[in-house]
Scaffold this motif. Sequence first.
Motif, PDB file in Angstrom:
ATOM      1  N   LYS A  12       0.817  -1.217   0.000  1.00  0.00           N
ATOM      2  CA  LYS A  12       0.000   0.000   0.000  1.00  0.00           C
ATOM      3  C   LYS A  12       0.848   1.264   0.000  1.00  0.00           C
ATOM      4  O   LYS A  12       0.335   2.354  -0.114  1.00  0.00           O
ATOM      5  N   ILE A  13       2.157   1.103   0.135  1.00  0.00           N
ATOM      6  CA  ILE A  13       3.053   2.260   0.105  1.00  0.00           C
ATOM      7  C   ILE A  13       3.209   2.681  -1.354  1.00  0.00           C
ATOM      8  O   ILE A  13       3.510   1.860  -2.210  1.00  0.00           O
ATOM      9  N   PRO A  14       3.005   3.944  -1.679  1.00  0.00           N
ATOM     10  CA  PRO A  14       3.111   4.413  -3.062  1.00  0.00           C
ATOM     11  C   PRO A  14       4.502   4.121  -3.648  1.00  0.00           C
ATOM     12  O   PRO A  14       5.513   4.178  -2.940  1.00  0.00           O
ATOM     13  N   TYR A  15       4.537   3.803  -4.938  1.00  0.00           N
ATOM     14  CA  TYR A  15       5.788   3.438  -5.585  1.00  0.00           C
ATOM     15  C   TYR A  15       6.891   4.489  -5.418  1.00  0.00           C
ATOM     16  O   TYR A  15       8.030   4.125  -5.142  1.00  0.00           O
ATOM     17  N   PRO A  16       6.623   5.784  -5.576  1.00  0.00           N
ATOM     18  CA  PRO A  16       7.713   6.759  -5.404  1.00  0.00           C
ATOM     19  C   PRO A  16       8.376   6.669  -4.027  1.00  0.00           C
ATOM     20  O   PRO A  16       9.592   6.781  -3.908  1.00  0.00           O
ATOM     21  N   LYS A  17       7.597   6.420  -2.995  1.00  0.00           N
ATOM     22  CA  LYS A  17       8.148   6.275  -1.640  1.00  0.00           C
ATOM     23  C   LYS A  17       9.000   5.011  -1.549  1.00  0.00           C
ATOM     24  O   LYS A  17      10.083   5.011  -0.951  1.00  0.00           O
ATOM     25  N   ARG A  18       8.523   3.916  -2.133  1.00  0.00           N
ATOM     26  CA  ARG A  18       9.292   2.666  -2.117  1.00  0.00           C
ATOM     27  C   ARG A  18      10.591   2.825  -2.892  1.00  0.00           C
ATOM     28  O   ARG A  18      11.641   2.335  -2.474  1.00  0.00           O
ATOM     29  N   LEU A  19      10.546   3.522  -4.039  1.00  0.00           N
ATOM     30  CA  LEU A  19      11.743   3.754  -4.841  1.00  0.00           C
ATOM     31  C   LEU A  19      12.758   4.564  -4.043  1.00  0.00           C
ATOM     32  O   LEU A  19      13.942   4.223  -3.988  1.00  0.00           O
ATOM     33  N   GLU A  20      12.320   5.632  -3.420  1.00  0.00           N
ATOM     34  CA  GLU A  20      13.206   6.483  -2.626  1.00  0.00           C
ATOM     35  C   GLU A  20      13.857   5.678  -1.492  1.00  0.00           C
ATOM     36  O   GLU A  20      15.062   5.755  -1.263  1.00  0.00           O
ATOM     37  N   ASN A  27      22.304   3.200  -1.397  1.00  0.00           N
ATOM     38  CA  ASN A  27      23.235   4.308  -1.608  1.00  0.00           C
ATOM     39  C   ASN A  27      23.258   5.187  -0.364  1.00  0.00           C
ATOM     40  O   ASN A  27      22.856   6.345  -0.405  1.00  0.00           O
ATOM     41  N   ARG A  28      23.743   4.655   0.703  1.00  0.00           N
ATOM     42  CA  ARG A  28      23.662   5.328   2.002  1.00  0.00           C
ATOM     43  C   ARG A  28      24.389   6.671   2.058  1.00  0.00           C
ATOM     44  O   ARG A  28      24.051   7.521   2.859  1.00  0.00           O
ATOM     45  N   VAL A  32      19.257  11.331  -1.456  1.00  0.00           N
ATOM     46  CA  VAL A  32      18.245  10.805  -2.369  1.00  0.00           C
ATOM     47  C   VAL A  32      16.934  11.539  -2.143  1.00  0.00           C
ATOM     48  O   VAL A  32      16.421  11.600  -1.031  1.00  0.00           O
ATOM     49  N   ARG A  33      16.414  12.111  -3.223  1.00  0.00           N
ATOM     50  CA  ARG A  33      15.094  12.747  -3.196  1.00  0.00           C
ATOM     51  C   ARG A  33      14.345  12.307  -4.434  1.00  0.00           C
ATOM     52  O   ARG A  33      14.841  12.457  -5.545  1.00  0.00           O
TER      53      ARG A  33
END
Length: 77
Positions: A12-20, A27-28, A32-33
């Motif tokens: 249920k987490i939106p894809y942009p949030k999962r990608l970020e 890439n610690r 990342v934004r």
Amino acid sequence: MYESVVHGRNTKIPYPKRLEESLRATNRNCDVRVRNMGRSGTSTPFAITLFNAADTSDADLVILDHTVNDIQLLDDD
């Protein structure tokens, strides 16, 4: 099914949030934004006409993905 580093299994987490979140986890040392500039129902040919490089001039990576919306274009032929 997607397994979030922070949220566990939750689609249920939106894809942009999962990608970020995924980019941050791998890439610690990077800032990342993710900016979701998507418009519902936009096809690739139309999205390209709207793309403005100035909107992403500070980006190191730009992902354009409208292929899900293009399926409708293929079904109409």
